[in-house]
Design a protein around this motif. Structure first.
Motif: not given
Length: 260
Positions: A51-72
């Protein structure tokens, strides 16, 4: 359940039967690495236990705290695509288990809640459901709920989001174009929710973050609901890996701060 699409017509039955026949006739290989054996080998499964925090390259305002089970990335990407686009139904169980892990991890960053955990599947576009013959996110949510209940966590799934209008195919769009394409495209559906419940948006992958951001905005628009004022969080099977330097020190996996 309202909003659920199943293979309940002749075309859907033919697709399901064809996949079952192919499983009997063709040698089974891992959908991730193409090695012989299970539909998702132990090595590829292990990539969805981080598990890791999802961190979009350009973090959009309002992006909710999101956890991913793995890397895409690596073998995880073809496995998700095989389930989503090619109807490899057996992948619903391992990918659903990965989603349940991500849900448990994101809940670990929140204060305890007295009510059940309700997964809110991202609604697929009607055209995509017709093309695939099913709603793959609802399938993942159903398996994740079963995993969470088996672990002793009261959980369920509720179709709380709907789509409005049409969206373009997001393939090939940059982050800004994805956000513009999705603005105003989700609405919160009426539903009676138990007091103290915790809502978790769920999806298969997070890339630019535009979809989850717009869904979170729609979800919080229901003023006066039992969950009003509660932080919106999300969980996904996998998320794209952020490249380049970070603007802040890295945090430990699946930790975040919710500001009310």
């Amino acid at each position: 359940m309202p909003g659920t699409t199943q293979d309940d017509g002749p075309p859907g039955l033919l697709r399901t039967g064809g996949r079952a026949l192919a499983d009997l006739v063709l040698p089974r290989v891992c959908a991730g690495c193409a090695g012989p054996g299970a539909v998702l080998c132990p090595a590829c499964r292990s990539r969805l236990t981080r598990p890791r925090l999802a961190e979009p390259r350009r973090h959009p305002p309002g992006f909710p705290p999101t956890v991913a089970a793995g890397a895409y990335a690596g073998p995880v990407r073809p496995a998700v695509v095989a389930f989503k686009e090619h109807g490899v139904a057996e992948l619903a169980a391992p990918l659903g288990a990965a989603l349940a892990l991500a849900v448990a991890a994101v809940l670990g960053g929140l204060p305890p809640s007295p009510g059940p955990v309700l997964l809110v599947p991202m609604p697929s576009a009607p055209a995509a459901v017709r093309r695939r013959g099913r709603d793959h996110v609802q399938e993942l949510a159903a398996h994740a709920v079963a995993e969470l209940r088996a672990g002793g966590l009261p959980a369920g799934s509720v179709p709380l989001l709907g789509r409005t209008g049409r969206t373009r195919d997001s393939a090939g769009l940059d982050a800004a174009a994805r956000r513009a394409n999705l603005t105003g495209r989700f609405r919160r559906l009426p539903a009676r929710l138990p007091p103290g419940c915790r809502l978790v948006l769920v999806d298969d992958v997070a890339t630019s973050g535009a979809t989850l951001t717009e869904a979170a905005r729609a979800l919080t628009a229901g003023a006066g609901s039992p969950d009003a004022g509660e932080p919106v969080v999300a969980a996904v099977v996998a998320a794209t890996v952020r490249r380049g330097p970070r603007s802040a020190p890295a945090r430990a996996p699946a930790t975040f701060t919710v500001r009310r």
